[in-house]
Design an enzyme around this catalytic site. Structure first.
Site, short mmCIF file in Angstrom:
data_model
loop_
_atom_site.label_atom_id
_atom_site.label_comp_id
_atom_site.label_asym_id
_atom_site.label_seq_id
_atom_site.Cartn_x
_atom_site.Cartn_y
_atom_site.Cartn_z
N HIS A 127 0.82 -1.22 0.00
CA HIS A 127 0.00 0.00 0.00
C HIS A 127 0.85 1.26 0.00
O HIS A 127 1.95 1.29 0.56
CB HIS A 127 -0.99 0.01 1.17
CG HIS A 127 -0.39 0.08 2.54
ND1 HIS A 127 -0.16 1.28 3.20
CD2 HIS A 127 0.00 -0.90 3.40
CE1 HIS A 127 0.34 1.02 4.39
NE2 HIS A 127 0.45 -0.27 4.54
N ASP A 156 6.13 1.32 6.74
CA ASP A 156 4.70 1.01 6.57
C ASP A 156 4.06 1.98 5.60
O ASP A 156 3.44 2.94 6.01
CB ASP A 156 4.02 1.05 7.95
CG ASP A 156 2.60 0.56 7.93
OD1 ASP A 156 2.20 -0.10 6.94
OD2 ASP A 156 1.87 0.82 8.91
N GLU A 190 -5.09 1.58 2.74
CA GLU A 190 -4.93 0.48 3.70
C GLU A 190 -5.03 0.95 5.14
O GLU A 190 -5.60 0.27 6.00
CB GLU A 190 -3.57 -0.21 3.47
CG GLU A 190 -3.40 -1.53 4.21
CD GLU A 190 -2.86 -1.38 5.63
OE1 GLU A 190 -2.91 -2.38 6.38
OE2 GLU A 190 -2.37 -0.28 5.98
N GLU A 191 -4.47 2.11 5.42
CA GLU A 191 -4.44 2.60 6.80
C GLU A 191 -5.82 2.98 7.34
O GLU A 191 -5.98 3.20 8.54
CB GLU A 191 -3.47 3.78 6.93
CG GLU A 191 -2.02 3.45 6.62
CD GLU A 191 -1.36 2.53 7.64
OE1 GLU A 191 -2.04 2.13 8.61
OE2 GLU A 191 -0.17 2.22 7.47
N GLU A 215 3.84 -6.09 3.59
CA GLU A 215 4.00 -5.40 4.87
C GLU A 215 5.36 -5.82 5.42
O GLU A 215 5.91 -6.87 5.07
CB GLU A 215 2.90 -5.78 5.84
CG GLU A 215 1.51 -5.31 5.43
CD GLU A 215 1.27 -3.83 5.68
OE1 GLU A 215 2.14 -3.16 6.29
OE2 GLU A 215 0.21 -3.32 5.24
N HIS A 401 4.19 4.19 12.29
CA HIS A 401 3.22 5.12 12.89
C HIS A 401 3.85 6.01 13.96
O HIS A 401 3.13 6.65 14.72
CB HIS A 401 2.02 4.38 13.50
CG HIS A 401 1.23 3.58 12.52
ND1 HIS A 401 -0.04 3.10 12.79
CD2 HIS A 401 1.51 3.15 11.26
CE1 HIS A 401 -0.49 2.41 11.75
NE2 HIS A 401 0.45 2.43 10.81
#
Length: 433
Positions: A127, A156, A190-191, A215, A401
């Protein structure tokens, strides 16, 4: 904890030893050893180009709700896939599964297909979106410090996008086209639980022999064959307001009814089978002296099997029929934000073969069949396919994140390029059934 990888010279010696060990074997075994050496040598040469791509991707801010940035990164990815010879299209979402937090506008996806001479269908997914807000790039630009590369969304999942691009490039440099089709799909939502692209991922994956999801592999490069599913329950109670002091009997207390509903739903978790339901947010009333006319609550749900979510929703819908206050109106909405990914025999076989590939370069490879952490798009890919779905094919890293500590480990680039390329080659040529 960082993983320790053998030095390039040691890896080269290991492959050379394998080649010498095959010298007295039939010609096809000798060729196999030569191919192993070629793949590894090209993977080493591909590390810097991959880092260059990763720098470019990190330099484009692409938060899930930043459609302008998502369009920009989609153009960048599509352009590179076209240069590699794929049939490429930038897709706009047409089948949106609207969740509680779904934005009005959803970013694009990039779809590419490379046609080969064989029969196997292999799909690579990652993603392009991140959790970060526009303007945060200045605080987390791309940089290399020692054995790590840092950047906004680098772990990510921009590393996953870059790894796919350079795996395709490596296959081309090897002139390898023995697959039937090699499909690439990178999405931009995706998030936020992939509301715009979940059905597309499922549809494209349905007839694939293998789906690899990129991922990150965590700090130790673990492949994952199962992930937990994520669900949400939204409870709404409609009552009737009235003066709490002079005429409370004229109202229907939505807070009382909500409390009753939550208490009768508090023991629906089944930890022994991985099913969890926890009510986490509630709201009721507007003023101290007014009987509340509305009350709401939200719950977080987790499951290891798709059927468990179905059963949970059915149970919740039955529970709300039992009212404390007959005049109240109770509604429940249940969302499957992500289904669980369940390990199957096909995935186990593919992952086990991955272990043997890593052994060729002197590395261990962990495979986890037990679901941990949150869900991923791999679960959507697995919904209608009987083929293997393997998650965690991306680079090793940490800090997803986070504001200033997201990184990937440089010494995982060559091993992961080698692993992915060899997996595709062995699947395509029937070495992995």
């Amino acid at each position: 904890m960082s993983r320790s990888y053998p030095a390039p010279s040691l890896v080269g010696s290991l492959i050379a030893s394998l080649w010498l060990g095959c010298a007295a074997m039939p010609a096809h075994a000798e060729l196999s050893a030569n191919v192993m050496a070629d793949v590894h040598a090209l993977a080493q040469k591909e590390q810097q180009p991959l880092l260059d791509t990763l720098r470019d991707l990190v330099s484009i801010e692409s938060g899930s709700k930043d459609v302008e940035g998502l369009n920009q990164i989609a153009q960048r990815v599509a352009g590179q896939l076209k240069q590699l010879g794929g049939t490429v299209e930038i897709l706009e979402p047409t089948d949106v599964y609207r969740l509680d937090d779904t934005p009005e506008k959803i970013g694009p996806a990039v779809h590419a297909v490379f046609k080969g001479t064989g029969s196997k269908k292999i799909m690579l997914i990652a993603h392009m979106d991140t959790v970060y807000l526009k303007g945060m790039l200045k605080d987390q630009p791309f940089r290399i410090d020692g054995d790590k590369a840092y950047g906004l969304g680098i772990a990510d999942d921009k590393q996953g996008v870059a790894l796919i691009l350079h795996t395709v490039a490596l296959l081309q440099k090897l002139s390898f086209r023995d697959y039937g089709t090699l499909t690439v799909l990178t999405n931009g939502d995706e998030e936020i639980s992939s509301p715009g692209w979940r059905s597309t991922i499922t549809r494209f994956a349905a007839d694939q022999d293998v789906v690899f999801s990129f991922e990150g592999g965590g700090t130790d490069g673990t492949l994952r064959l199962a992930t937990s599913g994520i669900g949400s329950a939204y409870l709404t109670v409609q009552g009737k307001s009235s003066h709490a002091g002079s005429r409370p009997e004229g109202g229907v207390n939505a807070l009382y009814e909500l409390s009753h509903q939550l208490l009768q739903m508090k023991d629906l978790s089944k930890p022994e089978q991985g099913l969890k339901l926890n009510w986490t947010v509630s709201k009721a009333g507007t003023n101290r002296n007014v009987i509340p006319a509305e009350a709401t609550a939200q719950a977080d749900a987790r499951a290891l099997k798709v059927a468990d979510f179905d059963e949970l929703e059915k149970t919740l819908q039955e529970k709300i029929k039992n009212n404390l206050l007959p005049e109240s109106k109770v509604e429940l909405k249940f969302e499957v934000r992500r289904p669980p990914l369940e390990a199957n025999d096909a995935s186990r076989r593919v992952a086990a073969h991955g272990k043997t590939i890593y052994e060729e370069i002197g590395l261990p490879l962990k495979v986890d069949e037990k679901a941990t952490g949150g869900g991923t798009d791999a679960a959507f890919a697995a919904l209608k396919t009987s083929g293997a779905v393997v998650e965690g094919m991306g680079l090793s890293g940490f800090g997803a994140h986070s504001n200033d500590a997201e990184y990937v480990q440089l010494n995982s680039i060559v091993p992961r390029l080698y692993l992915t390329t060899r997996m595709i080659m062995d699947l395509s040529t029937g070495k992995l059934k």
